[in-house]
Scaffold this motif. Sequence first.
Motif, short mmCIF file in Angstrom:
data_model
loop_
_atom_site.label_atom_id
_atom_site.label_comp_id
_atom_site.label_asym_id
_atom_site.label_seq_id
_atom_site.Cartn_x
_atom_site.Cartn_y
_atom_site.Cartn_z
N VAL A 1 14.39 -73.97 22.86
CA VAL A 1 14.89 -73.47 24.15
C VAL A 1 15.90 -72.35 23.93
N ILE A 2 16.81 -72.51 22.98
CA ILE A 2 17.80 -71.47 22.69
C ILE A 2 17.11 -70.20 22.22
N PHE A 3 16.13 -70.35 21.34
CA PHE A 3 15.40 -69.18 20.85
C PHE A 3 14.72 -68.45 22.01
N SER A 4 14.11 -69.20 22.91
CA SER A 4 13.40 -68.58 24.04
C SER A 4 14.36 -67.84 24.96
N ALA A 5 15.55 -68.41 25.18
CA ALA A 5 16.55 -67.74 26.02
C ALA A 5 16.97 -66.41 25.41
N GLY A 6 17.21 -66.41 24.11
CA GLY A 6 17.57 -65.17 23.43
C GLY A 6 16.47 -64.13 23.50
N SER A 7 15.22 -64.61 23.43
CA SER A 7 14.08 -63.69 23.48
C SER A 7 13.99 -63.00 24.85
N VAL A 8 14.26 -63.74 25.91
CA VAL A 8 14.21 -63.16 27.25
C VAL A 8 15.26 -62.07 27.40
N VAL A 9 16.49 -62.34 26.93
CA VAL A 9 17.57 -61.35 27.03
C VAL A 9 17.22 -60.11 26.20
N ALA A 10 16.68 -60.32 25.00
CA ALA A 10 16.31 -59.19 24.15
C ALA A 10 15.24 -58.33 24.80
N ALA A 11 14.30 -58.96 25.50
CA ALA A 11 13.19 -58.23 26.11
C ALA A 11 13.65 -57.29 27.21
N VAL A 12 14.77 -57.58 27.84
CA VAL A 12 15.26 -56.74 28.94
C VAL A 12 16.52 -55.96 28.56
N ALA A 13 16.87 -55.97 27.27
CA ALA A 13 18.12 -55.34 26.82
C ALA A 13 18.15 -53.85 27.18
N PRO A 14 19.23 -53.37 27.85
CA PRO A 14 19.33 -51.96 28.22
C PRO A 14 20.02 -51.11 27.17
N SER A 15 20.63 -51.75 26.16
CA SER A 15 21.40 -51.00 25.18
C SER A 15 21.37 -51.72 23.84
N MET A 16 21.82 -51.02 22.79
CA MET A 16 21.86 -51.63 21.46
C MET A 16 22.81 -52.81 21.43
N GLY A 17 23.94 -52.72 22.13
CA GLY A 17 24.90 -53.81 22.13
C GLY A 17 24.32 -55.09 22.70
N VAL A 18 23.63 -54.99 23.84
CA VAL A 18 23.01 -56.17 24.45
C VAL A 18 21.91 -56.72 23.55
N LEU A 19 21.13 -55.83 22.96
CA LEU A 19 20.05 -56.27 22.08
C LEU A 19 20.60 -57.02 20.87
N ILE A 20 21.65 -56.50 20.27
CA ILE A 20 22.25 -57.18 19.11
C ILE A 20 22.79 -58.55 19.52
N GLY A 21 23.41 -58.64 20.71
CA GLY A 21 23.88 -59.93 21.19
C GLY A 21 22.74 -60.91 21.43
N ALA A 22 21.62 -60.42 21.98
CA ALA A 22 20.45 -61.28 22.21
C ALA A 22 19.86 -61.75 20.89
N ARG A 23 19.85 -60.87 19.91
CA ARG A 23 19.35 -61.26 18.59
C ARG A 23 20.24 -62.34 17.97
N ALA A 24 21.54 -62.29 18.27
CA ALA A 24 22.44 -63.34 17.78
C ALA A 24 22.09 -64.69 18.41
N ILE A 25 21.75 -64.67 19.71
CA ILE A 25 21.33 -65.91 20.37
C ILE A 25 20.03 -66.43 19.76
N GLN A 26 19.08 -65.52 19.53
CA GLN A 26 17.85 -65.91 18.84
C GLN A 26 18.16 -66.59 17.51
N GLY A 27 19.13 -66.04 16.79
CA GLY A 27 19.49 -66.59 15.48
C GLY A 27 19.97 -68.03 15.56
N LEU A 28 20.65 -68.38 16.66
CA LEU A 28 21.07 -69.78 16.84
C LEU A 28 19.86 -70.71 16.83
N GLY A 29 18.81 -70.31 17.57
CA GLY A 29 17.61 -71.13 17.60
C GLY A 29 16.85 -71.11 16.30
N VAL A 30 16.75 -69.94 15.68
CA VAL A 30 16.03 -69.83 14.40
C VAL A 30 16.71 -70.66 13.32
#
Length: 538
Positions: free
Chosen positions: A94-123
């Motif tokens: 579930v955590i990985f999926s949440a991070g994936s959703v945020v990464a998919a709509v990221a408007p900037s590098m900062g948001v994308l890097i933060g979303a990738r950090a959330i993905q990392g929690l799940g991974v």
Amino acid sequence: MTNAASATAEPGQMTHREIMEALTGLLLAMFVAMLSSTVVSNALPAIVTDLHGSQTGYTWVVVATLLTMTATTPIWGKLADLFSKKLLVQVALVIFSAGSVVAAVAPSMGVLIGARAIQGLGVGGLTALVQVVIASMVSPRERGRYSGYIGAVFATATVSGPLLGGLIVDSPMGWRGCFIVGIPIAAIAFVVLQKTLHLPTIKRDVKIDYLGATLIMAGISLILVWVSLAGTNFDWISGTSAALVAGSLALIGGALWVEAKVASEPVIPLRLFRDRTTALATAASVMIGVAMFGATVYLSQYFQLARGMSPTEAGLMSVCMVGGLLVSSIVSGRVITRTGLWKRWLVGGMLFVIAGVALLGTIDVHTPLVVVGSYMALVGIGLGATMQNLVLSVQNNVAVEDLGAASSVVAMFRSIGGSAGVAALGAVLAHQVTGGVKDGIAALVRAGKISQEQLVAMQHSTGDIPKLADLPAPIRSLYEASFGDAVGHLFLVAVPFAIVAFLCILFIKEVPLRTTNGPAPTAPAAESGEEPELEAAR
């Protein structure tokens, strides 16, 4: 009934069919974890260009995931000793999926890097927990067979990820589709695990070492920030550098004190390192992480920016490495299950890794692709025989109650090595490319092939990752040559780390794999070279 069918680490027994049914959901979860990095690898140049990022941004899209995965892996391993393993795997999905959703709509590098950090929690959870659950279902001797399945899934994700990512980037979905593709697979894994995985849960008081985990993450983060930004944002020898290094050492020192003196259930039980196999395997894992993640993550840039390939074509090149990984992981797993002997595979695998990495250090923008592919295959063969079996050697040597902690410690330190390698080698790559481009542009200006007015019109920083198709031909050739030479140099830098991993493995003492999930072998039994007959864990 076979060992695979009868062996279990907890009350109750699972038949071979039940193990395979549960393994289906676990392997889907593992596939999602592996796919999260491989499907994005060939999309990174397009992502960074679209979001107007730099080489440092490219590095941190990778490092953010590795960092949070590293910091949380031991926590997941400890939670596996306290709570329902099935529930924890599902939470990680579930955590990985949440991070994936945020990464998919990221408007900037900062948001994308933060979303990738959330993905990392799940991974981090998926990486640690799948190994722990399999270890709780089958004995170390039979685990070799199932490690082969894990290796096959790892290979499939690594092969299909870059290919799928390349196709998605070249499709109307663009790079954002790369973050969506794993969500349906995660949902399927969630449902399959709910239906097939049934393990008893041992209830006891929860004592999670949040302070130790926070200090470890903060200490590693500071050192990675220093390594990735020094030389570009500030000087290597400067007040900022001194502050970051001193802060990192203080935090890590505090973490060691908490783990040794304060925490009743530390995330990294330091007593595990009294065992020679665990200590050497952990050190080897760090070095393998540097050599594997630190160098191979930049191959996509080499193929796309130095060789002018599309993301799909760059994905096809990854088949060379993963083909070798697929064959060696399956073969080594089956032979180890039959013989119970594993060290020869680790030693041979590291020799292949050293040879492959050293040869990749000779590549440049003109190296024939067939030659590059053959070097990648050597690295793949070595990694396939090394990574899973290194974890297996540790699991075979620790008590059942330490399986979760020991497995996660090895995975954690491999991720630490990977994070440090990606950050350090990314800084080296950025420095070399920037220097090469600046020197080359100055030479072009002196030769009259490009004017100062054209440079001003481009409004481009040499530290950025450009869209090569939009550059004038002379500057495009300059970037391609700079990236080609710099990536080859990265592999040369990685060679000493692979050699240190090899030396660590040489000094690991081989203990034949146990045929039960009972206590770890005693020292006399281990030294005799005979496989001890141990009572199965109750």
